[in-house]
Design a protein around this motif. Structure first.
Motif, PDB file in Angstrom:
ATOM      1  N   ALA A 420       0.823  -1.210   0.000  1.00 11.50           N
ATOM      2  CA  ALA A 420       0.000   0.000   0.000  1.00 11.50           C
ATOM      3  C   ALA A 420       0.855   1.257   0.000  1.00 11.50           C
ATOM      4  O   ALA A 420       0.428   2.306  -0.494  1.00 11.50           O
ATOM      5  N   GLU A 421       2.074   1.178   0.531  1.00 15.45           N
ATOM      6  CA  GLU A 421       2.956   2.346   0.621  1.00 15.45           C
ATOM      7  C   GLU A 421       3.840   2.507  -0.612  1.00 15.45           C
ATOM      8  O   GLU A 421       4.545   3.500  -0.741  1.00 15.45           O
ATOM      9  N   ARG A 422       3.826   1.548  -1.511  1.00 19.06           N
ATOM     10  CA  ARG A 422       4.671   1.621  -2.702  1.00 19.06           C
ATOM     11  C   ARG A 422       3.973   2.355  -3.835  1.00 19.06           C
ATOM     12  O   ARG A 422       2.760   2.560  -3.820  1.00 19.06           O
ATOM     13  N   ARG A 423       4.776   2.722  -4.827  1.00 13.22           N
ATOM     14  CA  ARG A 423       4.246   3.320  -6.043  1.00 13.22           C
ATOM     15  C   ARG A 423       4.410   2.329  -7.199  1.00 13.22           C
ATOM     16  O   ARG A 423       5.223   1.404  -7.117  1.00 13.22           O
ATOM     17  N   PRO A 424       3.660   2.511  -8.296  1.00 14.15           N
ATOM     18  CA  PRO A 424       3.708   1.544  -9.397  1.00 14.15           C
ATOM     19  C   PRO A 424       5.109   1.231  -9.907  1.00 14.15           C
ATOM     20  O   PRO A 424       5.395   0.087 -10.275  1.00 14.15           O
ATOM     21  N   ALA A 425       5.995   2.225  -9.960  1.00 11.99           N
ATOM     22  CA  ALA A 425       7.333   2.003 -10.497  1.00 11.99           C
ATOM     23  C   ALA A 425       8.137   0.997  -9.675  1.00 11.99           C
ATOM     24  O   ALA A 425       9.123   0.440 -10.149  1.00 11.99           O
ATOM     25  N   GLU A 426       7.727   0.765  -8.428  1.00 12.39           N
ATOM     26  CA  GLU A 426       8.450  -0.147  -7.550  1.00 12.39           C
ATOM     27  C   GLU A 426       7.955  -1.593  -7.676  1.00 12.39           C
ATOM     28  O   GLU A 426       8.451  -2.477  -6.985  1.00 12.39           O
ATOM     29  N   LEU A 427       6.998  -1.829  -8.566  1.00 12.43           N
ATOM     30  CA  LEU A 427       6.402  -3.159  -8.718  1.00 12.43           C
ATOM     31  C   LEU A 427       6.781  -3.772 -10.058  1.00 12.43           C
ATOM     32  O   LEU A 427       7.055  -3.066 -11.024  1.00 12.43           O
ATOM     33  N   SER A 428       6.767  -5.101 -10.107  1.00  9.43           N
ATOM     34  CA  SER A 428       6.995  -5.811 -11.362  1.00  9.43           C
ATOM     35  C   SER A 428       5.742  -5.737 -12.224  1.00  9.43           C
ATOM     36  O   SER A 428       4.672  -5.311 -11.770  1.00  9.43           O
ATOM     37  N   GLY A 429       5.857  -6.187 -13.478  1.00  7.63           N
ATOM     38  CA  GLY A 429       4.714  -6.167 -14.373  1.00  7.63           C
ATOM     39  C   GLY A 429       3.545  -6.979 -13.853  1.00  7.63           C
ATOM     40  O   GLY A 429       2.388  -6.544 -13.895  1.00  7.63           O
ATOM     41  N   GLY A 430       3.829  -8.173 -13.329  1.00 10.45           N
ATOM     42  CA  GLY A 430       2.763  -9.008 -12.790  1.00 10.45           C
ATOM     43  C   GLY A 430       2.127  -8.405 -11.552  1.00 10.45           C
ATOM     44  O   GLY A 430       0.909  -8.491 -11.354  1.00 10.45           O
ATOM     45  N   GLN A 431       2.935  -7.783 -10.684  1.00  9.15           N
ATOM     46  CA  GLN A 431       2.402  -7.139  -9.486  1.00  9.15           C
ATOM     47  C   GLN A 431       1.508  -5.953  -9.849  1.00  9.15           C
ATOM     48  O   GLN A 431       0.449  -5.747  -9.253  1.00  9.15           O
ATOM     49  N   LYS A 432       1.934  -5.180 -10.856  1.00  5.47           N
ATOM     50  CA  LYS A 432       1.105  -4.051 -11.291  1.00  5.47           C
ATOM     51  C   LYS A 432      -0.228  -4.527 -11.856  1.00  5.47           C
ATOM     52  O   LYS A 432      -1.266  -3.893 -11.632  1.00  5.47           O
ATOM     53  N   GLN A 433      -0.223  -5.640 -12.566  1.00  9.39           N
ATOM     54  CA  GLN A 433      -1.477  -6.135 -13.111  1.00  9.39           C
ATOM     55  C   GLN A 433      -2.394  -6.631 -11.995  1.00  9.39           C
ATOM     56  O   GLN A 433      -3.620  -6.512 -12.083  1.00  9.39           O
ATOM     57  N   ARG A 434      -1.823  -7.154 -10.906  1.00 11.37           N
ATOM     58  CA  ARG A 434      -2.625  -7.553  -9.739  1.00 11.37           C
ATOM     59  C   ARG A 434      -3.262  -6.320  -9.091  1.00 11.37           C
ATOM     60  O   ARG A 434      -4.420  -6.370  -8.643  1.00 11.37           O
ATOM     61  N   VAL A 435      -2.514  -5.223  -9.030  1.00 11.15           N
ATOM     62  CA  VAL A 435      -3.070  -3.978  -8.488  1.00 11.15           C
ATOM     63  C   VAL A 435      -4.188  -3.474  -9.393  1.00 11.15           C
ATOM     64  O   VAL A 435      -5.237  -3.007  -8.927  1.00 11.15           O
ATOM     65  N   ASN A 436      -3.974  -3.564 -10.694  1.00  9.19           N
ATOM     66  CA  ASN A 436      -4.987  -3.175 -11.672  1.00  9.19           C
ATOM     67  C   ASN A 436      -6.283  -3.952 -11.433  1.00  9.19           C
ATOM     68  O   ASN A 436      -7.390  -3.404 -11.470  1.00  9.19           O
ATOM     69  N   LEU A 437      -6.145  -5.249 -11.151  1.00 11.12           N
ATOM     70  CA  LEU A 437      -7.297  -6.098 -10.871  1.00 11.12           C
ATOM     71  C   LEU A 437      -7.923  -5.739  -9.524  1.00 11.12           C
ATOM     72  O   LEU A 437      -9.155  -5.686  -9.388  1.00 11.12           O
ATOM     73  N   ALA A 438      -7.084  -5.470  -8.520  1.00  6.25           N
ATOM     74  CA  ALA A 438      -7.596  -5.106  -7.194  1.00  6.25           C
ATOM     75  C   ALA A 438      -8.411  -3.820  -7.256  1.00  6.25           C
ATOM     76  O   ALA A 438      -9.418  -3.676  -6.545  1.00  6.25           O
ATOM     77  N   ARG A 439      -7.998  -2.881  -8.088  1.00  2.00           N
ATOM     78  CA  ARG A 439      -8.757  -1.633  -8.232  1.00  2.00           C
ATOM     79  C   ARG A 439     -10.145  -1.915  -8.789  1.00  2.00           C
ATOM     80  O   ARG A 439     -11.136  -1.301  -8.372  1.00  2.00           O
TER      81      ARG A 439
END
Length: 619
Positions: A420-439
């Motif tokens: 929750a404290e990180r920004r998108p640039a600190e995540l891998s491609g798969g992690q960002k897509q999980r955040v996209n899904l969580a939203r």
């Protein structure tokens, strides 16, 4: 054969967002003989592209080549001066990127960009350069080679532009060519065009190449040897045949397992108590497009033509087709991002065409997950803020309740609460897509529109996302509209498949029956174009009459004709090119739009190999 490329004990260090240095490539060594194609495979973060770029003496910002040797025909690349490296790039070592659309200047004609290398390196006169470019266009099977270069990048198809990029790389007859995921963003039929063209010129010109990919089925068609990488380290190396038939390393075996969608994905099941006729979404006669609207209410460029579709509660419906078939346009219409004529009903209530006119309940019930998480997530916001906004909008949460909800959403997509404290640039491609899904999940929707959600991910990470979607579907009773050009994936995760061609629905069928003949001739083409995980599959694709057909861009579906008739090997002149095909139900239950009867389809498709993209007929 002498070694053209020799990489010994290569080490590359990278710096993370916190300023910490870590070794991202460790002690990698390999060689490539003259005329040989070596493939680097592995999941995202394995160091494939980093190693490939070292052949040009280049390291990405934040990275340093800290040790080892990279030699091209005996010349050490890493000790060259800045001027000598500039002379090396494009002249002795050429690079083909993943996205040709991003690599070409949209304001310049293709020929101008192709022959620029001659001006930079002073290798040919202007006339000689143009002749060389035309020869390459012909060798790469591009249409109308004499005039192809006069077009702008946006005036050619994705497959043609990718081959034009290959022509640019080959222009100065480099000693080595580096291909970095050159077909990842292409649909299956376009991919076949590029692979066939690549294989043809490699064999004819005896090209030495390094091919970077995460797709083992593609690598099996073009590579002589393979190096398997994980976290910057070599896991296994051998001939393509050896690694596919008898992998020794456990990680290589896991990559082979991940290459089979049916084996790696377990689709979710319908929620308890669901009935077959519990319909959630119904769209009828939807027509949509882009540009100015004429007095009759039709857009300047029509993309969808009277499309019908239904989704049951708790089910997953796949929408497939080549680039330009209207898949993403359909998702935008359902989400209210693009107005359309026709009707869209959700749980029995008619939805307004525009999202701005829909109720909060309408907006909550339909959420969309975009293909590129990089552009879908605000880089300036923390993950907590990104997930908190829809939770605050739809549920009115704030303070401790909002923080708790963000933690629940992260847990749903199997990410730690600390993210929750990180920004998108600190995540891998798969992690960002999980955040996209969580939203999307933050709204507690009934339907999620998944628009090519795994196309930019490697097979291992993509498989994890698909398993997660199946699990969420089972636990939460979600429904999905799953848009993809990957027929294998759709077949593995969906209950039903809708096939679009040039904005028209050509087939609707059960996912488990889509590759059982008879099928619509276009589906025949799609199934035939899926690379198989074995060497020699591409050799079985006939190259008789290989040429470009008008494809989707050249189809005129608004006319009284079958849009696919120009590419169909079964088309009947005077019928298919003059009349719209009727819909008919096959004994398998599939609904197709075709003039041919089931008996005729069975007779032809049972006796004839599925027609590859290279067999497209002229209009």
């Amino acid at each position: 054969m002498s070694d053209v490329v020799a990489v010994k004990a290569l080490h590359v260090t990278g710096r993370d967002d916190a300023g910490r240095e870590a070794e991202i490539v460790s002690d990698v060594s390999f060689s490539i003989a003259s005329g040989e194609v070596l493939a680097l495979i592995g999941e995202s973060g394995s160091g494939k592209s980093t190693i490939a770029l070292s052949l040009l003496g280049y390291a990405r910002p934040g990275c340093r080549i800290t040790g080892g040797s990279v030699a091209i025909n005996g010349d050490e690349v890493l000790t060259l001066s800045a001027r000598e490296r500039a002379a090396l790039r494009g002249r002795r070592v050429a690079y083909v990127a993943q996205s040709a659309a991003a690599a070409f200047n949209p304001a310049k004609r293709i020929m101008t960009q192709i022959i620029e290398g001659a001006r930079i390196h002073g290798t040919l006169t202007s006339a000689e350069a143009r002749r060389r470019a035309v020869e390459l266009f012909a060798a790469l099977l591009l249409p109308d080679p004499e005039r192809f270069g006069e077009r702008f990048p946006h005036q050619v198809s994705g497959g043609q532009l990718q081959r034009a990029m290959l022509a640019m790389a080959l222009f100065n007859e480099p000693e080595v060519i580096v291909l970095d995921e050159p077909t990842t963003a292409l649909d299956v039929t376009t991919q076949i065009e590029v692979l066939l063209a690549f294989r043809k010129v490699v064999r004819e010109l005896r090209t030495t190449a390094l091919y970077v990919s995460h797709d083992l089925a593609v690598v099996a068609q073009v590579a002589d040897r393979i190096v398997v990488l994980r976290k910057g380290r070599m896991q296994e190396t051998g001939t393509t045949e050896q690694l596919l038939s008898g992998p020794q390393h456990e990680y290589t075996r896991s990559l082979l397992d991940a290459a089979d969608p049916a084996a790696r994905i377990r689709a979710g099941t319908r929620s308890a108590g669901e009935t077959e006729d519990a319909t959630l979404l119904v769209i009828s006669g939807v027509t949509a497009g882009y540009g100015a609207i004429d007095p009759g209410g039709r857009p300047e460029a029509t993309v969808l033509h009277g499309v019908d579709l239904a989704i049951r509660r708790g089910s997953a419906v796949g929408v497939i087709g080549e680039s330009g078939s209207g898949k993403s346009t359909l998702a935008r219409v359902i989400a209210g991002l693009l107005p359309a004529s026709g009707s869209i009903e959700l749980a029995g209530r008619r939805l307004a065409p525009r999202a701005a006119s829909r109720t909060l309940a309408d907006l909550r019930d339909i959420q969309i997950v975009f293909q590129m998480a990089d552009t879908a997530l605000n880089p300036a916001h923390t993950i907590g803020r990104i997930l908190g906004r829809p939770a605050a909008l739809f549920d009115g949460l704030s303070g401790a309740g909002l923080k708790r909800r963000v933690g629940e959403l992260l847990d749903m997509v199997q990410l730690p609460a600390a993210f929750a404290e990180r920004r998108p640039a600190e995540l891998s491609g798969g992690q960002k897509q999980r955040v996209n899904l969580a939203r999307a999940l933050a709204a507690s929707p009934r339907l999620i529109l998944c628009d090519e959600v795994t196309s930019s991910l490697d097979t291992v990470v993509g498989a994890a996302i698909l398993r997660l979607l199946g699990d969420l579907r089972s636990r939460l009773g979600l429904s999905y509209l799953f848009i993809s050009h990957d027929l294998s994936t759709v077949r593995a995760v969906c209950d039903e498949v809708v096939v679009l061609y040039a904005g028209r629905r050509v087939e609707t069928t059960r996912a488990d029956a889509i590759s059982r003949r008879p099928v619509h001739p276009y589906v025949d083409l799609l199934v035939a174009s899926i690379p198989e995980l074995r060497t020699g599959w591409l050799d079985g694709i006939s190259q008789r009459g290989l040429r470009d057909a008008p494809g989707i861009a050249g189809a005129r579906p608004g006319e009284a004709a079958c849009a696919f008739s120009a590419r169909c090997s079964l088309a009947r002149p005077g019928l298919c090119d003059t009349r719209r095909p009727p819909e008919q139900r096959l004994t398998s239950g599939a609904l197709i739009s075709c003039h041919l009867g089931e008996a005729e389809l069975v007779a032809h498709q049972s006796a004839t190999p599925m027609a590859p993209a290279s067999e497209w007929r002229p209009a």
